[in-house]
Design an enzyme around this catalytic site. Structure first.
Site, PDB file in Angstrom:
ATOM      1  CG  ASN A  45      -1.661   1.279   1.437  1.00  0.00           C
ATOM      2  OD1 ASN A  45      -1.774   2.077   0.495  1.00  0.00           O
ATOM      3  ND2 ASN A  45      -2.191   1.500   2.633  1.00  0.00           N
ATOM      4  CE  LYS A  93       0.251   3.631   4.894  1.00  0.00           C
ATOM      5  NZ  LYS A  93      -0.002   3.826   6.303  1.00  0.00           N
ATOM      6  CG  HIS A 122      -5.833   1.597   5.085  1.00  0.00           C
ATOM      7  ND1 HIS A 122      -5.450   2.578   5.965  1.00  0.00           N
ATOM      8  CD2 HIS A 122      -4.749   0.785   4.926  1.00  0.00           C
ATOM      9  CE1 HIS A 122      -4.186   2.365   6.307  1.00  0.00           C
ATOM     10  NE2 HIS A 122      -3.745   1.300   5.695  1.00  0.00           N
ATOM     11  CD  GLU A 172      -3.183   5.497   6.703  1.00  0.00           C
ATOM     12  OE1 GLU A 172      -3.177   5.662   5.467  1.00  0.00           O
ATOM     13  OE2 GLU A 172      -2.196   5.045   7.330  1.00  0.00           O
ATOM     14  CD  GLU A 227      -3.354  -2.812   7.201  1.00  0.00           C
ATOM     15  OE1 GLU A 227      -2.214  -2.958   6.764  1.00  0.00           O
ATOM     16  OE2 GLU A 227      -4.054  -1.831   6.947  1.00  0.00           O
ATOM     17  N   GLY A 234       2.308   2.149  10.603  1.00  0.00           N
ATOM     18  CA  GLY A 234       3.209   3.289  10.464  1.00  0.00           C
ATOM     19  C   GLY A 234       3.871   3.720  11.753  1.00  0.00           C
ATOM     20  CB  SER A 270       5.285  -1.699  11.940  1.00  0.00           C
ATOM     21  OG  SER A 270       4.776  -0.392  12.142  1.00  0.00           O
TER      22      SER A 270
HETATM   23  C1  PEP Z   1      -0.651   0.143   5.896  1.00  0.00           C
HETATM   24  O1  PEP Z   1      -0.654   1.309   5.560  1.00  0.00           O
HETATM   25  O2  PEP Z   1      -1.584  -0.602   5.564  1.00  0.00           O
HETATM   26  C2  PEP Z   1       0.489  -0.360   6.671  1.00  0.00           C
HETATM   27  C3  PEP Z   1       0.441  -1.585   7.122  1.00  0.00           C
HETATM   28  O3  PEP Z   1       1.518   0.521   6.887  1.00  0.00           O
HETATM   29  P1  PEP Z   1       2.928   0.184   7.581  1.00  0.00           P
HETATM   30  O4  PEP Z   1       3.451  -1.102   6.989  1.00  0.00           O
HETATM   31  O5  PEP Z   1       3.794   1.353   7.266  1.00  0.00           O
HETATM   32  O6  PEP Z   1       2.668   0.041   9.040  1.00  0.00           O
END
Ligand code: PEP
Length: 249
Positions: free
Chosen positions: A9, A11, A94, A96, A166, A172, A211
């Site tokens: 992803n 973003k 997601h 966000e 997630e 992040g 992460s």
């Molecule tokens: C994400 O944005 O779905 C994500 C898992 O980000 P990160 O790997 O940076 O934590």
């Protein structure tokens, strides 16, 4: 045996020039991998992904989709438009989008349905905040998010979809769920589905996101209910993304 999937992803990152390097490097590095690999760039770069990745082992997808088929919905992008650009996957729900753009469970389910109507595989993102985890509400939240889709689309819809667990506190932040924490929630999701249809539960791919890095991917992906990863930050660095894909291999 479920084939693992690693999806990036991106973003709201990238440019034509940066993407060209990233896509070329990923394309060159995936030969011979036994897992599925996908990238999800921002909408304007889907054409670039299509022209660079067509005919390769790397699929591409979008980060969101409209719940509507078409019409007066300024700035929205429909699932058939994504299909026109060769998308195989689309993220829905997601964290966000849920937190910053007010996407509700009902809306996410409608987006999931719209994606499937156009032949796309939705990647349904679910996960709890830190406060919810600390309040012992992880299963409650994740099941609520999952159940909304099952209620709207039916359990069989999960055959043509992917779920990504997630935890919001891990996205992040550099803080990863421990392999045991991830496995616990993944197993709970699978049991929830199995309570309705064991066959669907057996084939459903449940990705972990939050992460994931080359250093922690092996332990996470080694858990029996973790079928790959949804990767944010590390998906922007070709060698990290490829290293994660090799772990999933
Ligand atoms: C994400 O944005 O779905 C994500 C898992 O980000 P990160 O790997 O940076 O934590």
């Amino acid at each position: 045996m479920r084939k693992k999937l690693v999806a990036g992803n991106w973003k709201m990152h990238g440019s034509l020039a940066q993407n060209a390097m990233l896509l070329d490097a990923i394309k060159a590095g995936v030969d011979g991998l036994g897992c599925d690999v996908a990238v999800c760039p921002p909408y304007p770069y889907l054409a670039q992904a299509q022209s660079t990745l067509s005919g390769t082992a790397v699929a591409w997808g979008a980060q969101s989709v409209s719940e509507h088929v078409d019409g007066a919905f300024t700035a929205e992008v429909s699932a058939t438009m994504l299909a026109d650009f060769g998308c195989r996957y689309v993220l829905v729900g997601h964290s966000e989008r849920r937190a910053m753009y007010g996407e509700t469970d009902v809306l996410v389910a409608a987006k999931f349905a719209a994606a499937q109507r156009a032949g796309l595989l939705p990647i349904l993102c679910v996960g709890e905040t830190l406060a919810e985890r600390e309040a012992g509400m992880t299963d409650l939240v994740v099941f609520r998010q999952l159940d909304a889709v099952v209620e709207a689309c039916g359990i069989q819809a999960l055959r043509e979809a992917v779920v990504a667990y997630e935890p919001v506190w891990a996205i992040g932040t550099g803080v990863t769920a421990s392999p045991a924490q991830a496995q616990e929630v993944h197993a709970a999701i699978r049991s929830r589905v199995a309570a309705v249809d064991g066959g669907v539960a057996g084939v459903l791919r449940i990705l972990y996101g939050g992460s994931v890095k080359p250093q922690n991917a092996e332990e996470l992906f080694g858990q029996c209910d973790v079928d790959g990863g949804l990767i944010g930050g590390a998906a922007l660095v070709a060698e990290d993304f490829l290293a994660i894909c090799r772990v999933a291999n």
